[in-house]
Design an enzyme around this catalytic site. Structure first.
Site, mmCIF file in Angstrom:
data_model
loop_
_atom_site.group_PDB
_atom_site.id
_atom_site.type_symbol
_atom_site.label_atom_id
_atom_site.label_comp_id
_atom_site.label_asym_id
_atom_site.label_seq_id
_atom_site.Cartn_x
_atom_site.Cartn_y
_atom_site.Cartn_z
ATOM 1 N N CYS A 96 -0.178 4.106 2.324
ATOM 2 C CA CYS A 96 0.130 3.849 3.738
ATOM 3 C C CYS A 96 1.606 4.106 4.015
ATOM 4 O O CYS A 96 1.965 4.772 4.975
ATOM 5 C CB CYS A 96 -0.128 2.390 4.112
ATOM 6 S SG CYS A 96 -1.727 1.754 3.708
ATOM 7 N N ASP A 97 2.456 3.519 3.193
ATOM 8 C CA ASP A 97 3.865 3.406 3.565
ATOM 9 C C ASP A 97 4.801 4.286 2.754
ATOM 10 O O ASP A 97 5.974 4.428 3.109
ATOM 11 C CB ASP A 97 4.299 1.934 3.443
ATOM 12 C CG ASP A 97 3.392 1.023 4.270
ATOM 13 O OD1 ASP A 97 2.802 1.529 5.241
ATOM 14 O OD2 ASP A 97 3.281 -0.171 3.960
ATOM 15 N N CYS B 44 0.836 -1.201 0.000
ATOM 16 C CA CYS B 44 0.000 0.000 0.000
ATOM 17 C C CYS B 44 0.874 1.254 0.000
ATOM 18 O O CYS B 44 1.479 1.603 1.021
ATOM 19 C CB CYS B 44 -0.897 -0.023 1.241
ATOM 20 S SG CYS B 44 -1.843 1.478 1.492
#
Ligand SMILES: Cc1cc2nc3c(=O)[nH]c(=O)nc-3n(C[C@H](O)[C@H](O)[C@H](O)COP(=O)(O)OP(=O)(O)OC[C@H]3O[C@@H](n4cnc5c(N)ncnc54)[C@H](O)[C@@H]3O)c2cc1C
Lengths: 231, 314
Positions: free
Chosen positions: B145-146, B142
């Site tokens: 997200c990261d 993701c």
């Protein structure tokens, strides 16, 4: 934080469900000015204060926000082991810590936070009975979850931890840590992906999980192979 | 509002329709069902679904550009305005009991005359050594997200789809360099995204290459290509598609194709009367938020017809 009229109505409706009177402790860096006003230098502190105050105002006096300055009240900060601000603490009447938010619970983190407030004030959570049934088998635990405001899996995972913390009345305590606000803690735990959950400083789960997954993990159920999901 | 407390729902009640999922297909279905005055409950493992993981959506009609999360916030508002109850839970199996269905999660039993399965997909794993070991320590599924953890670092995106191209474009905003590593000869992104990738100085595509291993110490340090070459890298973003979450459908005998996708017709009907399916879990060749919503809406209409035919006394 700006809410639309519709959102405000929803928040009011949800705050109307609070049962018992509760207090949240908010640690900020405010300094009381000569005219009595409070000046907060940390921007996230100001925003968090405003958000919590709004919830207090919509709570029919069920929620009280106790703002404590780490600058003016070092003793209390020390007592609650607060070295980072803003910090929101859910503590019981004996000052036992249940949940610590080192995060500004806004955006998609807002609803899980609101749900935690509801449960804290006595609203019965969905999974309560199941967790309580197994509580004896779970030893005292601490769980840390690392999040960022842009992570879509985080709002689905944070409530799992806070739910266990609230239902277990702090036997399993939870810390919600925004790594953008607390990069040093992120570095310490070598966070390179969120959500990342650390259980008892030992076990690490990457990705999201359900209450059942966590229950299995805490109870030590061997029959399920479980890793975090990105569904 | 989500994670509603138990006092607000009635587990004894037989709902007209229970919608499984928390993505666009499920919410589209629930909104229409509520407007058909059906007694509808949404049970989703997470809210937002896959679309919430993408940083930008530019092809949802009437919305020029929005983040995936922003789009799902709008879905949520719409759902809220109709007071549609939502429960965060994962359904594991379905049984038929008399004239209705019983849906089982780990802890609860829900009842409904009809069901729409919109459980989407789960990210496909690469299945190479090091992938699991370095998950969350340089291996990610993701970018939204990261991505921020890889500021000024060198990363790669594995895959050649439109999603892979979009992830690479997002990552290029903050990282030093993004390699797209693709086993094919030409990435399959939408022309507009393909052009953006080609024009982005920070993105380079390595074609006809597979990754056979991910290596590192504490965090990812390199990947090994199928030609044996070791390639230094700080982060590996895996975007090689996904597999349908159709186990729950299979538990009651819903027919799936070889890929595990639920077979549906133009009425979003499955082979089992009363069970409908919509979105990425179903067998349409082109899967997008809008196509999922469309199938979900049709499922609501078909479920409405189905329940009406049952002549249930209210
Ligand atoms: C990087 C990326 C970029 C994309 N960009 C675009 C774009 O720009 N435009 C576009 O239209 N599409 C885009 N897509 C595709 C889009 O995300 C999907 O087509 C869409 O999300 C499908 O919706 P869905 O509701 O069918 O499934 P999902 O969104 O996958 O939702 C499935 C839901 O079901 C829940 N669930 C799973 N199992 C269970 C269970 N057992 N019980 C209960 N609930 C369950 C999940 O938690 C989830 O909430 C993109 C996809 C990716 C990966």
């Amino acid at each position: 934080m700006l809410f639309s009229e519709n959102e405000l109505n929803n928040i009011k409706r949800e705050m109307g469900k609070l049962k018992d009177n509760i207090v949240l402790k908010l640690f900020t860096d405010f300094k009381t000015q000569e005219d009595g006003t409070k000046l907060r230098r940390c921007m996230a502190c100001e925003a968090t204060y405003e958000l919590l105050k709004m919830l207090e105002d919509l709570s029919n006096e069920k929620l009280e926000i106790e703002e404590i300055s780490t600058e003016e009240n070092e003793e209390l900060a020390k007592k609650f082991n607060v070295t980072k601000i803003p910090a929101i603490l859910f503590v019981d009447e004996n000052d036992k810590e249940i949940i610590r938010y080192l995060a500004h619970p806004t955006g998609s983190e807002f609803i899980p936070f609101l749900n935690s407030i509801q449960y804290f004030s006595g609203v019965r959570p969905y999974y309560a009975d199941q967790i309580l049934t197994h509580l004896k088998k779970i030893s005292k635990s601490n769980m840390k979850i690392f999040i960022t405001p842009t992570c879509p899996y985080c709002p689905a995972t944070v409530p799992v931890l806070t739910l266990f913390a609230l239902v277990s009345k702090g036997k399993i305590s939870a810390e919600v840590i925004d790594v953008n606000l607390n990069p040093d803690i992120g570095m310490k735990y070598q966070v390179q992906g969120v959500p990342m959950t650390v259980i008892n400083e030992k076990e690490v789960i990457h990705g999201m999980f359900t209450p059942q997954d966590l229950l299995d993990k805490l109870v030590g159920s061997k029959d399920r192979d479980f890793g975090g999901m990105y569904a | 509002m989500f994670n509603i407390d138990m006092e607000s729902i009635d587990l004894e009640k037989i709902y007209d329709l229970i919608v499984l999922g928390g993505g666009p297909a499920a919410i589209g279905c629930a909104i229409y069902a509520a407007r058909f005055a059906m007694d509808v409950l949404v049970v989703g493992k997470t809210f937002g679904g896959l679309i919430a993981t993408t940083h930008i959506v530019e092809n949802y009609p009437a919305i020029t550009s929005i983040s995936g999360q922003g789009l799902m916030d709008m879905f949520k508002d719409h759902m809220d305005s109709l007071n549609i109850p939502y429960i965060s839970d994962a359904i594991r199996s379905i049984d038929k009991v008399d004239d209705h269905f019983e849906l089982h999660s780990f802890f609860q039993k829900f009842k409904a005359y009809s069901i729409c399965i919109s459980t989407g997909t789960e990210r496909r794993k690469l299945g190479v050594p090091g992938e699991e070991e370095f998950a969350g320590r340089g291996v990610s599924y993701c970018a939204t997200c990261d991505g921020p953890f890889f500021k000024d670092k060198i990363v790669c995106v594995i895959g050649g789809s439109d999603s892979a191209a979009k992830e690479a474009l997002f990552l290029a905003q903050n990282t030093k360099k993004v390699y797209i590593i693709y086993r094919g000869e030409e990435i399959r992104a939408e022309p507009i995204n393909k052009k953006r990738v080609y024009e982005n100085d920070k993105i380079e595509i390595i074609y006809k290459t597979k990754i056979v291993e991910i290596k590192g110490d504490n965090t990812v340090k390199s990947v090994i290509f199928d030609n044996g070459k070791e390639f230094d890298i700080d982060g590996v973003f895996i975007e090689i598609g996904s597999t349908p979450n159709s186990d729950v459908a299979k538990s009651i005998g819903v027919e799936t194709n070889v890929k595990g996708e639920i077979k549906i017709n133009r009425k979003s009907e499955t082979n089992i009367p009363g069970i409908f399916a919509a979105g990425d879990v179903a067998d349409a060749p082109f899967k997008q938020a809008i196509t999922g919503v469309s199938e979900g809406v049709i499922a609501a209409y078909s479920a409405f017809d189905y329940v009406k035919e049952m002549n249930i006394e209210y």
